[in-house]
Design a protein around this motif. Structure first.
Motif, PDB file in Angstrom:
ATOM      1  N   ILE A  57       0.876  -1.173   0.000  1.00  0.00           N
ATOM      2  CA  ILE A  57       0.000   0.000   0.000  1.00  0.00           C
ATOM      3  C   ILE A  57       0.911   1.221   0.000  1.00  0.00           C
ATOM      4  O   ILE A  57       1.780   1.353   0.868  1.00  0.00           O
ATOM      5  CB  ILE A  57      -0.916   0.038   1.242  1.00  0.00           C
ATOM      6  CG1 ILE A  57      -1.869  -1.169   1.243  1.00  0.00           C
ATOM      7  CG2 ILE A  57      -1.712   1.341   1.287  1.00  0.00           C
ATOM      8  CD1 ILE A  57      -2.727  -1.270   2.498  1.00  0.00           C
ATOM      9  N   VAL A  59       1.170   5.392   0.241  1.00  0.00           N
ATOM     10  CA  VAL A  59       0.386   6.513   0.772  1.00  0.00           C
ATOM     11  C   VAL A  59       1.068   7.815   0.374  1.00  0.00           C
ATOM     12  O   VAL A  59       2.255   8.004   0.649  1.00  0.00           O
ATOM     13  CB  VAL A  59       0.294   6.442   2.315  1.00  0.00           C
ATOM     14  CG1 VAL A  59      -0.476   7.637   2.856  1.00  0.00           C
ATOM     15  CG2 VAL A  59      -0.343   5.126   2.759  1.00  0.00           C
ATOM     16  N   THR A  68      -1.233   8.592   8.174  1.00  0.00           N
ATOM     17  CA  THR A  68      -2.028   7.587   7.460  1.00  0.00           C
ATOM     18  C   THR A  68      -1.218   6.311   7.246  1.00  0.00           C
ATOM     19  O   THR A  68      -1.751   5.197   7.335  1.00  0.00           O
ATOM     20  CB  THR A  68      -2.514   8.159   6.113  1.00  0.00           C
ATOM     21  OG1 THR A  68      -3.219   9.381   6.372  1.00  0.00           O
ATOM     22  CG2 THR A  68      -3.444   7.196   5.406  1.00  0.00           C
ATOM     23  N   THR A  69       0.073   6.451   6.976  1.00  0.00           N
ATOM     24  CA  THR A  69       0.936   5.278   6.864  1.00  0.00           C
ATOM     25  C   THR A  69       0.941   4.504   8.186  1.00  0.00           C
ATOM     26  O   THR A  69       0.777   3.274   8.205  1.00  0.00           O
ATOM     27  CB  THR A  69       2.375   5.709   6.489  1.00  0.00           C
ATOM     28  OG1 THR A  69       2.331   6.347   5.206  1.00  0.00           O
ATOM     29  CG2 THR A  69       3.332   4.524   6.434  1.00  0.00           C
ATOM     30  N   CYS A  72      -2.332   2.700   8.572  1.00  0.00           N
ATOM     31  CA  CYS A  72      -2.382   1.500   7.720  1.00  0.00           C
ATOM     32  C   CYS A  72      -1.595   0.350   8.358  1.00  0.00           C
ATOM     33  O   CYS A  72      -2.056  -0.792   8.369  1.00  0.00           O
ATOM     34  CB  CYS A  72      -1.810   1.791   6.329  1.00  0.00           C
ATOM     35  SG  CYS A  72      -2.896   2.716   5.230  1.00  0.00           S
ATOM     36  N   TRP A  76      -3.570  -2.949   9.702  1.00  0.00           N
ATOM     37  CA  TRP A  76      -3.323  -4.228   9.030  1.00  0.00           C
ATOM     38  C   TRP A  76      -3.106  -5.325  10.075  1.00  0.00           C
ATOM     39  O   TRP A  76      -3.591  -6.440   9.969  1.00  0.00           O
ATOM     40  CB  TRP A  76      -2.104  -4.108   8.103  1.00  0.00           C
ATOM     41  CG  TRP A  76      -2.158  -4.971   6.901  1.00  0.00           C
ATOM     42  CD1 TRP A  76      -2.867  -6.137   6.757  1.00  0.00           C
ATOM     43  CD2 TRP A  76      -1.485  -4.748   5.645  1.00  0.00           C
ATOM     44  NE1 TRP A  76      -2.661  -6.645   5.499  1.00  0.00           N
ATOM     45  CE2 TRP A  76      -1.822  -5.833   4.803  1.00  0.00           C
ATOM     46  CE3 TRP A  76      -0.613  -3.766   5.176  1.00  0.00           C
ATOM     47  CZ2 TRP A  76      -1.329  -5.931   3.493  1.00  0.00           C
ATOM     48  CZ3 TRP A  76      -0.128  -3.864   3.887  1.00  0.00           C
ATOM     49  CH2 TRP A  76      -0.491  -4.937   3.044  1.00  0.00           C
ATOM     50  N   VAL A 106       3.683  -1.151   3.815  1.00  0.00           N
ATOM     51  CA  VAL A 106       3.050   0.161   3.638  1.00  0.00           C
ATOM     52  C   VAL A 106       4.166   1.185   3.427  1.00  0.00           C
ATOM     53  O   VAL A 106       5.062   1.302   4.263  1.00  0.00           O
ATOM     54  CB  VAL A 106       2.200   0.570   4.856  1.00  0.00           C
ATOM     55  CG1 VAL A 106       1.489   1.900   4.572  1.00  0.00           C
ATOM     56  CG2 VAL A 106       1.183  -0.510   5.211  1.00  0.00           C
ATOM     57  N   VAL A 127      -2.994   5.303  -1.850  1.00  0.00           N
ATOM     58  CA  VAL A 127      -3.890   6.193  -1.115  1.00  0.00           C
ATOM     59  C   VAL A 127      -3.461   7.631  -1.417  1.00  0.00           C
ATOM     60  O   VAL A 127      -2.324   8.010  -1.132  1.00  0.00           O
ATOM     61  CB  VAL A 127      -3.811   5.936   0.400  1.00  0.00           C
ATOM     62  CG1 VAL A 127      -4.757   6.860   1.151  1.00  0.00           C
ATOM     63  CG2 VAL A 127      -4.113   4.476   0.712  1.00  0.00           C
ATOM     64  N   ALA A 257      -7.356   5.020   5.142  1.00  0.00           N
ATOM     65  CA  ALA A 257      -6.529   3.854   5.477  1.00  0.00           C
ATOM     66  C   ALA A 257      -7.393   2.591   5.529  1.00  0.00           C
ATOM     67  O   ALA A 257      -7.012   1.534   4.997  1.00  0.00           O
ATOM     68  CB  ALA A 257      -5.828   4.074   6.820  1.00  0.00           C
ATOM     69  N   ALA A 260      -8.293   1.412   2.087  1.00  0.00           N
ATOM     70  CA  ALA A 260      -7.157   0.732   1.455  1.00  0.00           C
ATOM     71  C   ALA A 260      -7.003  -0.684   2.004  1.00  0.00           C
ATOM     72  O   ALA A 260      -6.779  -1.644   1.251  1.00  0.00           O
ATOM     73  CB  ALA A 260      -5.875   1.536   1.685  1.00  0.00           C
ATOM     74  N   LEU A 261      -7.129  -0.826   3.312  1.00  0.00           N
ATOM     75  CA  LEU A 261      -6.958  -2.148   3.928  1.00  0.00           C
ATOM     76  C   LEU A 261      -8.071  -3.100   3.505  1.00  0.00           C
ATOM     77  O   LEU A 261      -7.832  -4.299   3.329  1.00  0.00           O
ATOM     78  CB  LEU A 261      -6.902  -2.010   5.458  1.00  0.00           C
ATOM     79  CG  LEU A 261      -5.622  -1.337   5.983  1.00  0.00           C
ATOM     80  CD1 LEU A 261      -5.749  -0.992   7.457  1.00  0.00           C
ATOM     81  CD2 LEU A 261      -4.407  -2.247   5.751  1.00  0.00           C
ATOM     82  N   SER A 271      -9.828  -3.552  11.414  1.00  0.00           N
ATOM     83  CA  SER A 271      -8.792  -2.550  11.125  1.00  0.00           C
ATOM     84  C   SER A 271      -9.059  -1.273  11.923  1.00  0.00           C
ATOM     85  O   SER A 271      -8.130  -0.669  12.473  1.00  0.00           O
ATOM     86  CB  SER A 271      -8.683  -2.266   9.628  1.00  0.00           C
ATOM     87  OG  SER A 271      -9.800  -1.566   9.143  1.00  0.00           O
TER      88      SER A 271
END
Ligand SMILES: [Zn+2]
Length: 406
Positions: A57, A59, A68-69, A72, A76, A106, A127, A257, A260-261, A271
């Motif tokens: 993923i 970002v 956001t990273t 994620c 996860w 990520v 993302v 996030a 994306a997950l 998540s």
């Protein structure tokens, strides 16, 4: 993993690890960027080879990518590889991927490097949070960045990429419209001053309540991720969005996030539960002690970021600390202070710190905000409650270094 590497790539990987080990031993930071640079110089294909076969993923965006990273990674669950803060270009990515063989990755990606990183690492999901002005003395104009993202996302070689895009940022929408698979997210986006005019035709955009459009036809797309009260909706799924991190902007970060997950098979409720436990990211949002003060550390680097943080400061008469530097890593030109809505701090007393505290004080004077220039931080009176400290990049690093967790 190494079985898939060419001889040249193996040599490069060996050199990368050697340099990182040496720079750690010499206490020159984690060495991630130095080793990554050496590795990529010896074998430019190293990043692509290290990424092969993993679920990645990526970002990117002007603001919120570090948080956001981190969301994620937390969301996860289990072992997830990610790049170190400040190492969000290919050298940092190569070093991160060389350090583990985890399938789950990520990557925080500098917005100017998105196309290169997508081409090399073939992420499953990208993302795209937002695009706004950052560091006025740097070359990248925000519309040029949107144009480069658009070319990358519309490239048929990236046809399998799933883009998770902020539908409330016209520049992101313009960039993502060329992609094959887009998950549009209806998330809080306070800052639209960098998208007053249409990215496609330059006419003025019309901003309505939770909508925007241009007479050329470019408009907010239909969304599949949205926030409804305390809940996040992703397609037919619904789960509670309860974060320890403050602010509407972090709800937006978490929503994207989680979207994306979901694309890589992670249950929405699970998540979000894991993200809810994240209390700080690299010192940001944490409360720290310094010289009898309790400081709630907040980092913002540009007008959009500052505006978002100012919206989290409670409307009372408490003291607020703001620290501004203008070093190379901050951007040498502090005139962006005039684009920040400091008028929001009316009613507070603002203590001005940092090398550019006089620039800040001048700006606050124009904003009609009560301020004190803190030439000697040791003389600032100690408040009973914790104090909000908003700082830009190097000022934040200084306060993080001089304070301790509490
Ligand atoms: Zn238009």
């Amino acid at each position: 993993m190494s079985a898939a590497l060419s001889l040249r790539e193996r040599v490069a990987l060996f050199a990368l690890r050697l340099v990182n080990r040496a720079s750690r031993a010499l206490k020159r930071g984690s060495g991630t960027v130095a080793g990554g640079r050496v590795g990529l110089r010896l074998a430019p294909s190293l990043l692509a080879s290290l990424a092969r076969g993993r679920t990645i993923i990526a970002v990117s965006g002007t603001n919120g990518k570090t948080t956001t990273t981190a969301l994620c990674v937390a969301g996860w669950g289990g072992e997830v590889t990610t790049n170190a803060t400040g190492a969000n270009m290919p050298a940092g990515h190569a070093a991160a991927l060389a350090a583990t063989s985890n399938d789950r990755v990520v990557l925080e990606v500098d917005e100017a490097w998105l196309a290169d990183v997508v081409a090399a690492t073939r992420p499953a999901v990208a993302v795209l949070l937002n695009l706004s002005r950052d560091q006025l003395d740097r070359a990248n104009e925000v519309r040029q960045l949107a144009e480069r993202w658009r070319q990358c996302l519309g490239d048929p070689r990236n046809g399998d990429l799933v883009v998770v895009a902020n539908a409330n940022d016209p520049l992101v929408v313009y960039a993502a419209l060329g992609a094959n698979h887009v998950r549009w997210c209806d998330v809080p986006t306070g800052w639209t001053l960098d998208a007053r005019s249409c990215p496609r035709c330059t006419l003025a955009l019309h901003h309505g309540e939770n909508s925007w459009s241009c007479s050329c036809g470019l408009a907010k797309p239909a969304t599949t991720t949205s926030i409804d009260g305390d809940d996040l909706l992703v397609d037919a799924g619904r789960a509670e969005l309860a974060l320890a991190l403050p602010g509407q902007f972090n709800r937006a970060n978490a929503a994207m996030a989680a979207t994306a997950l979901a694309e890589v098979g992670v249950d929405l409720g699970e998540s979000l539960t894991r993200m809810g436990a994240v209390e700080g990211v690299e010192g940001r949002y944490t409360t720290r002690a310094w010289n009898g003060h309790h400081l709630h550390l907040l980092l913002a680097k540009n007008p959009a970021g500052f505006d978002a943080l100012l919206s989290t400061v409670s409307a009372d008469e408490s003291d607020v600390w703001v620290a501004i530097n203008a070093n190379v890593a901050d951007g040498r030109d502090p005139s962006w202070l005039y684009d920040v809505n400091f008028e929001r701090l009316a009613g507070h007393r603002v203590w001005c710190f940092g090398e550019r505290r006089l620039d800040l004080a001048t700006r606050l004077d124009y904003a009609g905000v009560n301020f004190v220039v803190a030439d000697d931080p040791l003389r600032v009176p100690i408040a009973s409650e914790s104090v909000e400290l908003l700082a830009n990049y190097t000022a934040f690093q200084e306060w993080l270094a001089r304070s301790v967790p509490c």
